[in-house]
Scaffold this motif. Structure first.
Motif, short mmCIF file in Angstrom:
data_model
loop_
_atom_site.label_atom_id
_atom_site.label_comp_id
_atom_site.label_asym_id
_atom_site.label_seq_id
_atom_site.Cartn_x
_atom_site.Cartn_y
_atom_site.Cartn_z
N HIS A 1 78.14 20.71 35.90
CA HIS A 1 77.03 21.72 35.58
C HIS A 1 77.38 22.14 34.09
N ASN A 2 78.87 22.41 33.65
CA ASN A 2 79.31 22.63 32.47
C ASN A 2 78.78 21.60 31.36
N TYR A 3 79.03 20.29 31.87
CA TYR A 3 78.74 19.10 30.93
C TYR A 3 77.20 19.25 30.64
N PHE A 4 76.32 19.16 31.56
CA PHE A 4 74.89 19.16 31.47
C PHE A 4 74.52 20.56 30.56
N ARG A 5 74.78 21.47 31.04
CA ARG A 5 74.63 22.82 30.19
C ARG A 5 75.11 22.78 28.98
N ARG A 6 76.01 22.21 28.38
CA ARG A 6 76.27 21.95 27.21
C ARG A 6 75.59 21.07 26.47
N GLU A 7 75.04 20.04 27.21
CA GLU A 7 74.30 18.97 26.57
C GLU A 7 72.87 19.20 26.55
N ASN A 8 72.62 20.44 26.93
CA ASN A 8 70.81 20.56 27.08
C ASN A 8 70.29 20.01 28.17
N TRP A 9 71.04 19.68 29.44
CA TRP A 9 70.43 19.01 30.62
C TRP A 9 70.08 17.59 30.03
N GLN A 10 70.66 16.76 29.36
CA GLN A 10 70.50 15.42 28.97
C GLN A 10 71.64 14.78 29.09
N TRP A 11 71.08 13.27 29.58
CA TRP A 11 72.10 12.29 29.97
C TRP A 11 72.44 11.59 28.57
N GLY A 12 73.89 11.57 28.04
CA GLY A 12 74.27 10.89 27.23
C GLY A 12 73.65 11.48 25.71
N ALA A 13 73.57 12.75 25.54
CA ALA A 13 73.03 13.10 24.45
C ALA A 13 73.78 12.90 23.16
N ARG A 14 75.04 12.83 23.28
CA ARG A 14 76.05 12.80 22.33
C ARG A 14 77.33 12.26 22.91
N GLU A 15 78.56 11.72 22.09
CA GLU A 15 79.81 11.61 22.52
C GLU A 15 80.55 12.47 22.20
N ASP A 16 81.59 12.31 22.83
CA ASP A 16 82.92 13.32 22.30
C ASP A 16 83.17 13.26 20.81
N TRP A 17 83.20 14.25 20.40
CA TRP A 17 83.53 14.29 18.68
C TRP A 17 84.75 13.77 18.37
N ARG A 18 85.85 13.62 19.14
CA ARG A 18 87.02 12.92 18.79
C ARG A 18 86.71 11.42 18.84
N PHE A 19 85.86 11.16 19.69
CA PHE A 19 85.41 9.57 19.65
C PHE A 19 84.65 9.24 18.19
N THR A 20 83.74 10.16 17.84
CA THR A 20 83.19 9.93 16.43
C THR A 20 84.05 9.88 15.38
N ASP A 21 85.07 10.91 15.53
CA ASP A 21 85.97 10.82 14.42
C ASP A 21 86.82 9.67 14.42
N MET A 22 87.08 9.02 15.28
CA MET A 22 88.16 8.01 15.63
C MET A 22 87.22 6.62 15.00
N SER A 23 85.80 6.63 15.22
CA SER A 23 85.13 5.65 14.92
C SER A 23 84.99 5.47 13.50
N SER A 24 84.88 6.68 12.81
CA SER A 24 85.09 6.83 11.42
C SER A 24 86.29 6.57 10.61
N GLN A 25 87.46 6.73 11.38
CA GLN A 25 88.63 6.38 11.04
C GLN A 25 88.92 4.96 10.92
N TYR A 26 88.76 4.09 12.12
CA TYR A 26 88.97 2.73 12.30
C TYR A 26 87.93 1.83 11.82
N GLY A 27 86.48 2.39 11.57
CA GLY A 27 85.54 1.46 10.92
C GLY A 27 85.30 0.17 11.70
N LYS A 28 85.26 -0.84 11.04
CA LYS A 28 84.89 -2.14 11.84
C LYS A 28 85.69 -2.55 12.96
N HIS A 29 86.74 -2.13 12.94
CA HIS A 29 88.01 -2.22 14.14
C HIS A 29 87.73 -1.39 15.32
N TRP A 30 86.78 -0.47 15.21
CA TRP A 30 86.55 0.34 16.20
C TRP A 30 86.23 -0.16 17.48
#
Length: 330
Positions: A130-159
């Motif tokens: 309930h908390n997950y969907f409430r936070r995501e405005n009742w959508q499936w996969g609206a966004r990924e965890d911000w930590r994964f997004t940060d790591m994606s930027s950090q590791y670039g093409k190796h991510w």
């Protein structure tokens, strides 16, 4: 423009929902086939594959997790270019595991203890979902965890390959680890005792604290969003309710839940099952540091959050302190 975007968003939401429902089917189907073969075996002789599944329930859980979550979810993430699904399945996999351990042919347990733990796990899962969907405005996969997004930027093409280890393989350690008490509960058949009552109180307290903390945080974020829409200054920091006594009461509640399960295992003579919760707690301590660094990078709240850090307990709710470190009530 909005009318053009809405069908696209609805289509993406439906696609993500279908993917989420189909993703765990390989493990579920395999396990049901195993149970069917075991149930219909009349001569007591199982094929090598089913015999191995029969004699190694904990290893089987790890193999299914590795193939179905680590490998398959990772492949799906490469196609979708998003790692959102693992967050959703944090709320689902413990439910699947508790039923798996309870239904395995080698399971031997006290019915009341098992029923209590299964029901509490469902309540925990429904709260977190309930908390997950409430936070995501009742959508499936609206966004990924911000930590994964940060790591994606950090590791670039190796991510693309690092993500297999950082996002998925690590989840096996955490999720299988924190669920070890569920395995113990369905491996030992002894009557209920006083420690079961203590464990239930700790688990339920954790669920209630986490729910209240997450609801207070959601209300705070919603109020700030409305202020932004009206062009008014936002409130820089949440310092009310449970958040007045702890900087991360939601984390504290979540840890209470997992350590409550550890009490069940400990009372059954398997204290070693604490290792998963210990690793999870250590990881969450690191995540707490990352979250607070992120808060301090936001100019509009940095000063208020520094004051908040000086006066408020990190996890365990406690009375406010003065900035100098002395309790205001002293």
């Amino acid at each position: 423009m909005c009318l053009l975007l809405q069908p696209t968003m609805a289509g993406g939401n439906l696609k993500n929902a279908v993917v989420a429902f189909l993703a765990p089917l390989p493990s579920i189907i395999f396990y049901l086939i195993f149970l069917s073969n075991n149930h219909h075996q009349t001569d007591g002789i199982l094929s090598p594959l089913w015999a191995w599944c029969y004699h190694h329930p904990l290893l089987l859980a790890n193999v299914l997790f590795f193939l179905n979550v680590n490998v398959l979810f990772w492949v799906i993430s490469q196609v979708l270019k998003n790692h959102w699904m693992i967050d959703l399945y944090w709320t689902v996999i413990p439910v699947m595991l508790v039923h798996y351990y309870g239904s395995h042919p080698l399971a031997d347990y006290n019915w009341w203890r098992s029923t209590i733990v299964v029901l509490m796990t469902w309540v925990w899962s429904l709260r977190l979902s309930h908390n997950y969907f409430r936070r995501e405005n009742w959508q499936w996969g609206a966004r990924e965890d911000w930590r994964f997004t940060d790591m994606s930027s950090q590791y670039g093409k190796h991510w693309w390959w690092i993500s297999f280890f950082a996002v998925y393989l690590s989840q096996q350690v955490f999720l299988i680890g924190v669920c070890l008490p569920m395995y113990v509960i369905h491996s030992v058949n002894v009557p209920l005792n006083i420690w079961d009552i203590v464990a239930v109180i700790v688990c339920i307290s954790g669920i209630v604290v986490a729910y209240c903390a997450d609801t207070q945080l959601h209300d705070f974020v919603s109020r700030n969003n409305k202020l932004k829409e009206l062009g008014k200054p936002v409130v820089p920091n949440l310092d009310e309710g449970l958040w007045r006594y702890s900087r991360h009461p939601n984390y504290f509640g979540e840890q209470l839940w997992w350590w409550g399960l550890v009490i069940f295992a400990w009372s059954l003579g398997h204290g070693w099952a604490f290792v998963g919760s210990l690793i999870n707690t250590m990881c969450l301590a690191y995540v707490t540091t990352l979250v607070e660094r992120r808060m301090l990078k936001q100019d509009y709240r940095a000063e208020a959050y520094r004051r908040y850090q000086k006066t408020t307990s990190v996890w365990i709710p406690w009375f406010k302190s003065s900035p100098g470190g002395k309790d205001k009530n002293a």
